[in-house]
Design a protein around this motif. Structure first.
Motif, mmCIF file in Angstrom:
data_model
loop_
_atom_site.group_PDB
_atom_site.id
_atom_site.type_symbol
_atom_site.label_atom_id
_atom_site.label_comp_id
_atom_site.label_asym_id
_atom_site.label_seq_id
_atom_site.Cartn_x
_atom_site.Cartn_y
_atom_site.Cartn_z
ATOM 1 N N VAL A 119 0.849 -1.191 0.000
ATOM 2 C CA VAL A 119 0.000 0.000 0.000
ATOM 3 C C VAL A 119 0.883 1.238 0.000
ATOM 4 C CG1 VAL A 119 -1.795 1.267 1.222
ATOM 5 C CG2 VAL A 119 -1.795 -1.243 1.253
ATOM 6 N N VAL A 172 -1.673 -1.442 -3.976
ATOM 7 C CA VAL A 172 -2.653 -0.352 -3.950
ATOM 8 C C VAL A 172 -1.882 0.956 -3.916
ATOM 9 C CG1 VAL A 172 -4.479 0.775 -2.627
ATOM 10 C CG2 VAL A 172 -4.406 -1.732 -2.767
ATOM 11 N N SER A 209 -2.478 4.996 -3.906
ATOM 12 C CA SER A 209 -3.394 6.115 -3.782
ATOM 13 C C SER A 209 -2.620 7.411 -4.009
ATOM 14 C CB SER A 209 -4.034 6.127 -2.386
ATOM 15 O OG SER A 209 -4.868 7.246 -2.209
ATOM 16 N N THR A 256 -10.238 5.345 -1.529
ATOM 17 C CA THR A 256 -9.082 4.629 -0.992
ATOM 18 C C THR A 256 -9.480 3.733 0.174
ATOM 19 O OG1 THR A 256 -7.561 6.399 -1.677
ATOM 20 C CG2 THR A 256 -6.814 4.914 0.072
ATOM 21 N N LEU A 316 -9.053 -0.284 0.112
ATOM 22 C CA LEU A 316 -8.205 -0.946 1.093
ATOM 23 C C LEU A 316 -8.970 -2.001 1.890
ATOM 24 C CD1 LEU A 316 -5.946 1.846 2.649
ATOM 25 C CD2 LEU A 316 -5.241 -0.127 1.301
ATOM 26 N N ARG A 337 -9.385 -5.009 -0.287
ATOM 27 C CA ARG A 337 -8.155 -5.766 -0.526
ATOM 28 C C ARG A 337 -7.714 -6.511 0.733
ATOM 29 N NH1 ARG A 337 -9.096 -7.313 -4.499
ATOM 30 N NH2 ARG A 337 -7.067 -8.338 -4.506
ATOM 31 N N ALA A 392 2.921 -0.807 4.160
ATOM 32 C CA ALA A 392 2.385 0.480 3.722
ATOM 33 C C ALA A 392 3.369 1.598 4.013
ATOM 34 C CB ALA A 392 1.054 0.775 4.410
ATOM 35 N N TYR A 426 -5.024 2.544 7.252
ATOM 36 C CA TYR A 426 -4.478 1.219 6.923
ATOM 37 C C TYR A 426 -4.459 0.310 8.154
ATOM 38 C CZ TYR A 426 -0.323 -1.856 6.233
ATOM 39 O OH TYR A 426 0.576 -2.894 6.194
#
Length: 329
Positions: free
Chosen positions: A127, A153, A155, A187, A191, A194, A206, A216
């Motif tokens: 992330v 991911v 963002s 986002t 998240l 996922r 992340a 997160y």
């Protein structure tokens, strides 16, 4: 490969001595992000010190000494690459943008590892937010090289995404997926989905702004992920309270150092002539970790694990405080 089998130069915390390197690439990625690549001064081909994915260099940028994540997979490099966001605050990142050109010479320390992958992971959820893509790209490249699974991911604000071509190229491989997203709500939704979709054995990593990292970690808890499988790297720490005054004893001499409220133990050690390596002074890089022989530690850093904090034998002296502390210095 087990942890015991890792060569010394790949262990977390390993660092080469400071040395000059030549700038061989200066490439604009976005309006505010520039990619710099460094090579040895000697023009003869040579392999630099390998490093674990997620490692960083420490760059002397004018009067500043900053850490920047490496973007490659770390295996047998012949150059080191970093990508830097111009922050507009007159710090080291601005200095690099304003002063570096191809053939410039700059002092480099490292590589150093504080955000390494777990060796026995079966795959990774990666992330990134904004410039936090740099260590995530390093992890993704290493996984791709090994033919392992990575779910990425990224963002970013429209027009502000760095290394998009690199990530999209990686996503052409069968084990690599890439999800690009903009906006807070989108986002968060992505998240959460996922986290729910990862197979057993996956570890999550992340890097990005504080708000993204808070989201997160909260979503990982909501999805039932154990903390041992959730990893992150921070750019900076939140503001700390001044804390209470305390006294520290140096085990080597028996001398005592008073630490007032609002002043760090690191600063008082330096003022007293005690050499302590340091970098961020925010409790996020781990550079100023010192051994502790006794006392009660108030850990305020974002580096040590819960297990390390419970042992009580080390502290990050730039932010942590305590009572009746004796340090092994």
């Amino acid at each position: 490969m087990t942890a015991a089998a890792i060569p010394a130069h790949l262990h977390p915390g390993y660092a080469t001595a400071p040395r000059p390197m030549r700038v061989v690439t200066v490439r604009r990625l976005t309006e505010d992000i520039t990619h710099f690549r460094f090579a040895p001064l000697d023009d003869a081909p040579q392999v630099l010190t390998p490093y674990q994915p997620g490692s960083h260099l420490i760059i002397t940028a004018g009067e500043h000494r900053n850490a920047y994540s490496l973007v490659d997979d770390g295996m047998f490099p012949d150059t080191y690459g970093i990508s830097v966001l111009r922050r507009g605050a007159g710090g080291g990142s601005d200095w690099l943008h304003d002063n570096l050109s191809e053939d410039s010479v700059i002092e480099v320390e490292g590589p150093r590892s504080m955000f390494a992958p777990i060796l026995d992971q079966r795959g990774a959820l990666l992330v990134a937010g904004g410039i936090g893509v740099t260590p995530v790209l390093s992890h993704a490249r290493a996984l791709a090289r090994e033919g392992r699974r990575a779910d990425i991911v990224y963002s970013y604000r429209p027009g502000c995404g760095a290394h998009l071509d690199d990530l999209r190229a990686l996503a052409q491989q069968p084990n690599i997926t890439l999800h690009e997203v903009s906006g807070v709500e989108a986002t968060v939704e992505l998240l959460a989905e996922r986290f729910r979709s990862q197979p057993l054995g996956t570890h999550a990593y992340a890097c990005g702004p504080a708000a993204l990292l808070e989201t997160y970690t909260e979503l990982a808890v909501q999805a039932g992920w154990p903390t041992a499988r959730v990893h992150l790297e921070r750019f900076s720490a939140p503001e700390q309270e001044p804390g209470d005054p305390f006294t520290v004893t140096l085990s080597s001499t028996g001398s005592q150092i008073d630490v007032p409220a609002g002043v760090s133990l690191l600063q008082r050690l330096l003022d007293s002539g005690v050499e302590v390596a340091n970098l961020c002074r925010q409790g996020v890089c781990g550079e100023c970790r010192i051994p502790v022989r006794g006392g009660t530690i108030e850990h305020r850093d974002l580096v040590l694990s819960d297990e390390e904090k419970a042992l009580g034998d080390a502290m990050l002296c730039c932010v942590s405080r305590g009572e009746n502390i004796e340090v092994d210095l």
